[in-house]
Scaffold this motif. Structure first.
Motif, PDB file in Angstrom:
ATOM      1  N   ASN A   1       0.822  -1.199   0.000  1.00 44.03           N
ATOM      2  CA  ASN A   1       0.000   0.000   0.000  1.00 44.03           C
ATOM      3  C   ASN A   1       0.861   1.255   0.000  1.00 44.03           C
ATOM      4  OD1 ASN A   1      -1.870   2.168   1.123  1.00 44.03           O
ATOM      5  ND2 ASN A   1      -3.264   0.434   0.790  1.00 44.03           N
ATOM      6  N   TYR A   2       1.969   1.228   0.696  1.00 45.47           N
ATOM      7  CA  TYR A   2       2.858   2.386   0.801  1.00 45.47           C
ATOM      8  C   TYR A   2       3.377   2.791  -0.574  1.00 45.47           C
ATOM      9  CZ  TYR A   2       6.398   5.477   2.838  1.00 45.47           C
ATOM     10  OH  TYR A   2       7.147   6.564   3.203  1.00 45.47           O
ATOM     11  N   ILE A   3       3.702   1.796  -1.376  1.00 48.56           N
ATOM     12  CA  ILE A   3       4.231   2.055  -2.722  1.00 48.56           C
ATOM     13  C   ILE A   3       3.224   2.836  -3.560  1.00 48.56           C
ATOM     14  CG2 ILE A   3       4.863   0.921  -4.901  1.00 48.56           C
ATOM     15  CD1 ILE A   3       6.167  -1.281  -3.158  1.00 48.56           C
ATOM     16  N   GLY A   4       1.941   2.531  -3.398  1.00 50.57           N
ATOM     17  CA  GLY A   4       0.896   3.173  -4.191  1.00 50.57           C
ATOM     18  C   GLY A   4       0.483   4.551  -3.707  1.00 50.57           C
ATOM     19  N   GLN A   5       0.989   4.977  -2.574  1.00 49.51           N
ATOM     20  CA  GLN A   5       0.608   6.274  -2.013  1.00 49.51           C
ATOM     21  C   GLN A   5       1.435   7.402  -2.623  1.00 49.51           C
ATOM     22  OE1 GLN A   5      -1.920   6.850   0.141  1.00 49.51           O
ATOM     23  NE2 GLN A   5      -2.391   4.660   0.185  1.00 49.51           N
ATOM     24  N   GLU A   6       0.856   8.591  -2.614  1.00 48.46           N
ATOM     25  CA  GLU A   6       1.565   9.777  -3.089  1.00 48.46           C
ATOM     26  C   GLU A   6       1.686  10.769  -1.949  1.00 48.46           C
ATOM     27  OE1 GLU A   6      -0.101  11.496  -6.589  1.00 48.46           O
ATOM     28  OE2 GLU A   6      -0.217   9.576  -7.630  1.00 48.46           O
ATOM     29  N   GLY A   7       2.665  11.633  -2.027  1.00 48.54           N
ATOM     30  CA  GLY A   7       2.846  12.663  -1.023  1.00 48.54           C
ATOM     31  C   GLY A   7       4.124  12.462  -0.232  1.00 48.54           C
ATOM     32  N   THR A   8       4.221  13.207   0.863  1.00 45.83           N
ATOM     33  CA  THR A   8       5.415  13.112   1.704  1.00 45.83           C
ATOM     34  C   THR A   8       5.416  11.758   2.426  1.00 45.83           C
ATOM     35  OG1 THR A   8       4.329  14.030   3.653  1.00 45.83           O
ATOM     36  CG2 THR A   8       5.325  15.613   2.115  1.00 45.83           C
ATOM     37  N   ALA A   9       6.552  11.460   3.011  1.00 41.14           N
ATOM     38  CA  ALA A   9       6.665  10.181   3.738  1.00 41.14           C
ATOM     39  C   ALA A   9       5.632  10.099   4.858  1.00 41.14           C
ATOM     40  CB  ALA A   9       8.076  10.015   4.290  1.00 41.14           C
ATOM     41  N   GLY A  10       5.404  11.200   5.551  1.00 40.89           N
ATOM     42  CA  GLY A  10       4.418  11.210   6.636  1.00 40.89           C
ATOM     43  C   GLY A  10       3.006  10.959   6.133  1.00 40.89           C
ATOM     44  N   VAL A  11       2.655  11.574   5.026  1.00 38.61           N
ATOM     45  CA  VAL A  11       1.326  11.389   4.440  1.00 38.61           C
ATOM     46  C   VAL A  11       1.174   9.955   3.945  1.00 38.61           C
ATOM     47  CG1 VAL A  11      -0.170  12.056   2.497  1.00 38.61           C
ATOM     48  CG2 VAL A  11       1.012  13.816   3.835  1.00 38.61           C
ATOM     49  N   LYS A  12       2.219   9.437   3.300  1.00 38.06           N
ATOM     50  CA  LYS A  12       2.170   8.058   2.805  1.00 38.06           C
ATOM     51  C   LYS A  12       2.008   7.073   3.972  1.00 38.06           C
ATOM     52  CE  LYS A  12       4.949   7.020  -0.771  1.00 38.06           C
ATOM     53  NZ  LYS A  12       6.173   6.929  -1.603  1.00 38.06           N
ATOM     54  N   ASP A  13       2.737   7.328   5.051  1.00 37.89           N
ATOM     55  CA  ASP A  13       2.666   6.456   6.220  1.00 37.89           C
ATOM     56  C   ASP A  13       1.262   6.485   6.828  1.00 37.89           C
ATOM     57  OD1 ASP A  13       3.905   4.754   8.308  1.00 37.89           O
ATOM     58  OD2 ASP A  13       3.506   6.496   9.589  1.00 37.89           O
ATOM     59  N   SER A  14       0.718   7.668   6.989  1.00 36.30           N
ATOM     60  CA  SER A  14      -0.628   7.800   7.569  1.00 36.30           C
ATOM     61  C   SER A  14      -1.678   7.126   6.706  1.00 36.30           C
ATOM     62  CB  SER A  14      -0.993   9.278   7.742  1.00 36.30           C
ATOM     63  OG  SER A  14      -0.145   9.884   8.670  1.00 36.30           O
ATOM     64  N   ASN A  15      -1.648   7.377   5.417  1.00 35.76           N
ATOM     65  CA  ASN A  15      -2.626   6.769   4.510  1.00 35.76           C
ATOM     66  C   ASN A  15      -2.493   5.250   4.476  1.00 35.76           C
ATOM     67  OD1 ASN A  15      -3.739   9.239   3.832  1.00 35.76           O
ATOM     68  ND2 ASN A  15      -2.462   9.504   2.007  1.00 35.76           N
ATOM     69  N   THR A  16      -1.265   4.785   4.500  1.00 27.69           N
ATOM     70  CA  THR A  16      -1.033   3.343   4.478  1.00 27.69           C
ATOM     71  C   THR A  16      -1.537   2.701   5.760  1.00 27.69           C
ATOM     72  OG1 THR A  16       0.878   3.617   3.032  1.00 27.69           O
ATOM     73  CG2 THR A  16       0.734   1.560   4.253  1.00 27.69           C
ATOM     74  N   THR A  17      -1.263   3.324   6.896  1.00 28.32           N
ATOM     75  CA  THR A  17      -1.737   2.788   8.172  1.00 28.32           C
ATOM     76  C   THR A  17      -3.260   2.702   8.185  1.00 28.32           C
ATOM     77  OG1 THR A  17       0.210   3.633   9.324  1.00 28.32           O
ATOM     78  CG2 THR A  17      -1.713   3.126  10.675  1.00 28.32           C
ATOM     79  N   LEU A  18      -3.912   3.721   7.688  1.00 28.36           N
ATOM     80  CA  LEU A  18      -5.380   3.699   7.611  1.00 28.36           C
ATOM     81  C   LEU A  18      -5.866   2.580   6.684  1.00 28.36           C
ATOM     82  CD1 LEU A  18      -6.228   7.511   7.402  1.00 28.36           C
ATOM     83  CD2 LEU A  18      -6.723   5.949   9.296  1.00 28.36           C
ATOM     84  N   ALA A  19      -5.174   2.392   5.576  1.00 26.86           N
ATOM     85  CA  ALA A  19      -5.601   1.405   4.588  1.00 26.86           C
ATOM     86  C   ALA A  19      -5.455  -0.027   5.091  1.00 26.86           C
ATOM     87  CB  ALA A  19      -4.812   1.588   3.293  1.00 26.86           C
ATOM     88  N   ILE A  20      -4.521  -0.255   5.993  1.00 32.73           N
ATOM     89  CA  ILE A  20      -4.289  -1.635   6.461  1.00 32.73           C
ATOM     90  C   ILE A  20      -4.738  -1.836   7.905  1.00 32.73           C
ATOM     91  CG2 ILE A  20      -2.369  -1.952   4.849  1.00 32.73           C
ATOM     92  CD1 ILE A  20      -0.609  -1.937   7.537  1.00 32.73           C
TER      93      ILE A  20
END
Length: 162
Positions: free
Chosen positions: A92-111
């Protein structure tokens, strides 16, 4: 701020009770026999004969034998849940866009469901390990009680013989 904390605490409690209920239902059959034996011992320990103590020790050892395999399997399931969570995170992290913090937050929510599944299997593994450890301690305690009762019986038999 207190309102946010209360909301967070409510979410934790709700998630915990859902996980607890699932874990309890997963383990109910496996824990039924050892719990029954422990309850019997708890109610009758004062009046248990030497033979009853021996029987209880044997039954608890058989229960530990069965639970030991479950303990190992539960540990593997917990490890699998962790691996799946990490894999889902990475994918999921690979598919996210934005800063590392935004990618981490979005990925955590997604999983988040993977995180909760890992918590469930960690709980199950911990509960089985604790049950096995406590049963082994109880067996040791019962052995001490058995030895004391056998010693008392020997002393009584010697006194009566004199």
């Amino acid at each position: 701020m207190a309102k946010d904390i209360n909301k967070a605490l409510e979410s934790v409690e709700m998630t915990y009770y859902q996980i607890k209920d699932i874990a309890d239902s997963m383990l109910a059959d496996s824990f039924e026999e050892p719990n029954r034996i422990v309850n019997f011992i708890q109610l009758n320990i004062e009046s248990m004969s030497i033979d009853m103590l021996r029987d209880s020790i044997l039954r608890l050892q058989l229960a530990v034998y069965s639970l030991s395999e479950l303990r190992d399997r539960a540990g593997i399931k917990a490890s699998c849940a962790e691996a799946i969570r990490k894999e889902a995170y990475a994918a999921n992290y690979i598919g996210q866009e934005g800063t590392a913090g935004v990618k981490d937050s979005n990925t955590t929510l997604a999983i988040s469901e993977n995180i909760v599944a890992q918590c469930l299997y960690d709980l199950v593994a911990s509960l089985v390990k604790t049950k096995v450890d406590m049963l082994l301690r109880m067996i040791d305690s019962l052995k001490s009680i058995l030895m004391s009762k056998m010693q008392e019986a020997k002393i009584s038999a010697t006194s009566l013989a004199e």
